[in-house]
Design an enzyme around this catalytic site. Structure first.
Site, PDB file in Angstrom:
ATOM      1  CD  GLU A 119     -12.140 -23.007   2.080  1.00  0.00           C
ATOM      2  OE1 GLU A 119     -12.130 -22.324   1.045  1.00  0.00           O
ATOM      3  OE2 GLU A 119     -12.648 -24.146   2.134  1.00  0.00           O
ATOM      4  CG  ASP A 146     -15.922 -24.066   0.515  1.00  0.00           C
ATOM      5  OD1 ASP A 146     -16.708 -24.150   1.477  1.00  0.00           O
ATOM      6  OD2 ASP A 146     -15.608 -22.987  -0.021  1.00  0.00           O
ATOM      7  CE1 TYR A 198      -4.245  -1.211  -0.338  1.00  0.00           C
ATOM      8  CE2 TYR A 198      -3.528  -2.824   1.285  1.00  0.00           C
ATOM      9  CZ  TYR A 198      -4.437  -2.396   0.334  1.00  0.00           C
ATOM     10  OH  TYR A 198      -5.543  -3.168   0.045  1.00  0.00           O
TER      11      TYR A 198
END
Length: 303
Positions: free
Chosen positions: A144, A196, A57
């Site tokens: 997750e 997942d 940044y």
């Protein structure tokens, strides 16, 4: 034991590299590397540290993506044969946990106890400062996604037995810091994971268990995958409505991962049905569904 390099030595090495780069043809890669050299030299001279996200940044237009910063920092550390820590680059912190842990600092700087309250997760501290983690939990579950962790946090109020489990979340692909925490406690607690049932969820499990390209030695060898698995969505065809069609990236990831024997059955199942399942979809229809699957999956943890 080799002495740690001084700030002036690191700055001198980087300045020498900058001069060599300036003699080469200009390119975006060259400009990006030079900007990173400039930032690291400033950090060395001021005696400050930054993480890769903070560096990114500082000049988004030059670096473009955070992964560019990560690759270049690793490359510079390798060229100078020093660690990222020596460069003044701290671990990026994004992992969180629900539970209570004690963190013993290096060099006898004391111990800090951290605990989540009211179901609000705690940020995992910078593990490069930690010599030991005090963990009394027999079971640890890696989740997750933080959206699923939030759902689990709401269940802890109702199901007090969940208070006996440490929950850790890497928010998708885990940062090095999250994996370091788990690596430090994996021989004190059984570590399991909820991911997942899709190629990228399975790939995230592989990052935890086998390490990443950047940090192959930082891995949690004992972690077991307890869900979501093929058998969880095959019950009487009850959950066929939760499948989403695979895309080209999913298929490429399946081809990369089928070499892992323990995962091949689920991966080939996904390819056969041309579908994938996210935990949010599996748990979302009824409040009872999350509770049912969560306790079913927890039974798979080896005590």
């Amino acid at each position: 034991m080799a002495l740690a390099p001084t700030s002036s030595a690191i700055s001198g090495s980087l300045r020498s590299s900058m001069l060599k780069l300036l003699m080469r043809l200009k390119s975006r890669t060259l400009a990006t590397r030079l900007r990173l050299y400039e930032i690291i030299i400033e950090m060395q001279e001021l005696g400050i540290t930054r993480n890769e996200r903070e560096i990114f940044y500082m000049d988004v237009n030059v670096f473009r993506t955070q992964s560019v910063v990560r690759r270049l920092v690793s490359s510079i550390a390798s060229e100078l044969q020093i660690s990222k820590h020596d460069l003044g680059v701290r671990n990026t912190l994004k992992g969180i946990f629900i539970g209570r842990l004690g963190f013993v600092r290096h060099h006898g700087l004391g111990m800090v106890e951290m605990s989540s309250k009211g179901g609000c997760p705690q940020l995992i501290p910078d593990m490069s400062d930690i010599a030991e983690v005090l963990c009394d939990y027999k079971k640890t579950v890696v989740v997750e996604k933080d959206t699923v962790l939030q759902r689990i946090a709401s269940e802890i109020e109702r199901e007090k037995c969940l208070e006996e489990i440490l929950f850790v979340c890497g928010k998708g692909y885990p940062c090095k810091n999250t994996v370091l925490l788990l690596k430090m406690i994996e021989h004190k607690t059984a570590v399991a994971g909820l991911f997942d049932l899709d190629p990228f969820g399975i790939h995230i499990f592989c990052i935890y268990k086998y390490g990443s390209k950047e940090t192959p030695d930082i891995r949690v060898e004992t972690i077991m995958r307890i869900g979501v698995c093929m058998e969880d969505v095959l019950e009487k065809n009850a959950y066929k409505d939760v499948f989403v069609k695979l895309n080209v990236h999913d298929l490429k990831m399946i081809n990369r991962l089928v070499r892992f024997g323990e995962l091949s059955a689920d991966l080939l199942f996904l390819r056969k049905i041309d579908g994938k399942v996210e935990m949010e979809a599996l748990f979302s229809k009824e409040p009872r569904r999350l509770r049912y699957f969560l306790f079913r999956m927890l039974e798979r943890i080896s005590s």
